[in-house]
Design an enzyme around this catalytic site. Structure first.
Site, PDB file in Angstrom:
ATOM      1  N   HIS A   7       0.838  -1.292   0.090  1.00 55.48           N
ATOM      2  CA  HIS A   7       0.091  -0.087  -0.043  1.00 55.48           C
ATOM      3  C   HIS A   7       0.919   1.100   0.194  1.00 55.48           C
ATOM      4  O   HIS A   7       1.955   1.633   0.812  1.00 55.48           O
ATOM      5  CB  HIS A   7      -0.896  -0.015   1.212  1.00 55.48           C
ATOM      6  CG  HIS A   7      -1.800  -1.275   1.155  1.00 55.48           C
ATOM      7  ND1 HIS A   7      -2.787  -1.651   0.441  1.00 55.48           N
ATOM      8  CD2 HIS A   7      -1.668  -2.219   2.159  1.00 55.48           C
ATOM      9  CE1 HIS A   7      -3.363  -2.742   0.573  1.00 55.48           C
ATOM     10  NE2 HIS A   7      -2.606  -3.164   1.558  1.00 55.48           N
TER      11      HIS A   7
ATOM     12  N   LYS B 283      17.534  -1.125   6.371  1.00 58.06           N
ATOM     13  CA  LYS B 283      18.517  -0.373   6.018  1.00 58.06           C
ATOM     14  C   LYS B 283      19.730  -1.105   5.854  1.00 58.06           C
ATOM     15  O   LYS B 283      19.657  -2.340   6.158  1.00 58.06           O
ATOM     16  CB  LYS B 283      18.711   0.997   6.869  1.00 58.06           C
ATOM     17  CG  LYS B 283      19.202   0.641   8.459  1.00 58.06           C
ATOM     18  CD  LYS B 283      19.287   1.909   9.146  1.00 58.06           C
ATOM     19  CE  LYS B 283      19.821   1.653  10.454  1.00 58.06           C
ATOM     20  NZ  LYS B 283      20.122   2.882  11.161  1.00 58.06           N
TER      21      LYS B 283
ATOM     22  N   ARG C   5      19.622  -2.289  14.888  1.00 61.61           N
ATOM     23  CA  ARG C   5      20.733  -1.542  15.019  1.00 61.61           C
ATOM     24  C   ARG C   5      22.016  -2.462  15.260  1.00 61.61           C
ATOM     25  O   ARG C   5      21.756  -3.663  15.692  1.00 61.61           O
ATOM     26  CB  ARG C   5      20.707  -0.412  16.079  1.00 61.61           C
ATOM     27  CG  ARG C   5      20.465  -1.001  17.347  1.00 61.61           C
ATOM     28  CD  ARG C   5      20.214   0.005  18.583  1.00 61.61           C
ATOM     29  NE  ARG C   5      19.857  -0.538  19.892  1.00 61.61           N
ATOM     30  CZ  ARG C   5      21.077  -1.039  20.700  1.00 61.61           C
ATOM     31  NH1 ARG C   5      21.976  -0.826  20.341  1.00 61.61           N
ATOM     32  NH2 ARG C   5      20.691  -1.547  21.891  1.00 61.61           N
TER      33      ARG C   5
ATOM     34  N   ARG D 225      27.100  -5.296  18.151  1.00 59.59           N
ATOM     35  CA  ARG D 225      28.201  -5.816  18.239  1.00 59.59           C
ATOM     36  C   ARG D 225      29.101  -5.879  16.978  1.00 59.59           C
ATOM     37  O   ARG D 225      28.544  -6.162  15.824  1.00 59.59           O
ATOM     38  CB  ARG D 225      28.356  -7.109  18.900  1.00 59.59           C
ATOM     39  CG  ARG D 225      29.680  -7.797  19.400  1.00 59.59           C
ATOM     40  CD  ARG D 225      29.647  -8.642  20.367  1.00 59.59           C
ATOM     41  NE  ARG D 225      31.035  -8.852  21.150  1.00 59.59           N
ATOM     42  CZ  ARG D 225      31.411  -9.505  21.967  1.00 59.59           C
ATOM     43  NH1 ARG D 225      30.380 -10.044  23.018  1.00 59.59           N
ATOM     44  NH2 ARG D 225      32.556  -9.618  22.525  1.00 59.59           N
TER      45      ARG D 225
END
Length: 196
Positions: free
Chosen positions: A121, A172, A186, A189
């Site tokens: 959508h 990302k 994120r 380590r």
């Protein structure tokens, strides 16, 4: 046994190793024209469902392990899975808008992993009229371990040798040899390696 249904016989390129068809179960549906299907000898094949709707390319290289996977290619697109990569149960790759999915060699995907190149959508900025959620490619390097219940979305890129933690949401780019986790993901380590 895996059944192959071709809506327009002779108007697609199909090269599937006989062991893949005889050792597995499920359905490969080729709708439309111009689909290219190249599947090498599997390491293991269980149940599978493939839907290609025209101008799609799916390549699964040698000695991959697949069980209860679905591949839904509903727009011109391509998927490549490198050799010796393994998928546990109930994983899916969904492409609803033109995009590419590339998975390297020796990757390990746990159960219930979803790869989706778009949210289907479309969402637009009211002032600029620009789309704020465009589709994107997904790139997984070689020797990547993706834990259970992970969602990888358009724009996701995971570098070689990395690990994606349980339940993460990835949309990302991330570097090589790191552990990423969270929603959104994120780096938690760096400078790691792992073995199966």
């Amino acid at each position: 046994m895996i059944e192959v249904r071709e809506e327009y016989p002779g108007q697609n390129i199909i090269d599937i190793h006989p062991d893949f068809l005889s050792q597995g179960s499920g359905l490969i549906e080729l709708k439309g024209r111009g689909n290219v299907l190249n599947i090498a000898k599997p390491g293991f094949i269980g149940h599978i469902h493939v839907l290609m709707t025209g101008d799609n390319a799916l390549a699964i290289e040698e000695t991959c392990y697949l069980n209860q996977q679905s591949f839904h290619m509903l727009a011109p697109s391509s998927i490549r899975i490198g050799e010796h990569s393994s998928f546990n149960v109930r994983s899916s790759i969904n492409i609803h808008e033109p995009a590419k999915v590339s998975i390297g060699e020796r990757c390990l995907f746990a159960s219930d992993v979803t790869l989706s190149c778009s949210t289907i959508h479309k969402i637009y900025d009211m002032e600029t009229k620009e789309r704020v959620n465009p589709p994107g490619d997904i790139k997984i390097g070689s020797h990547v371990w993706v834990a259970a219940n992970v969602s990888l979305w358009g724009g996701a890129s995971v570098g070689n040798g990395s690990v994606v933690g349980y339940g993460s949401f990835v949309s990302k780019e991330f570097p090589e040899n790191c552990v990423i986790a969270g929603t959104p993901a994120r780096v938690v380590r760096e400078n790691i390696t792992w073995e199966a």
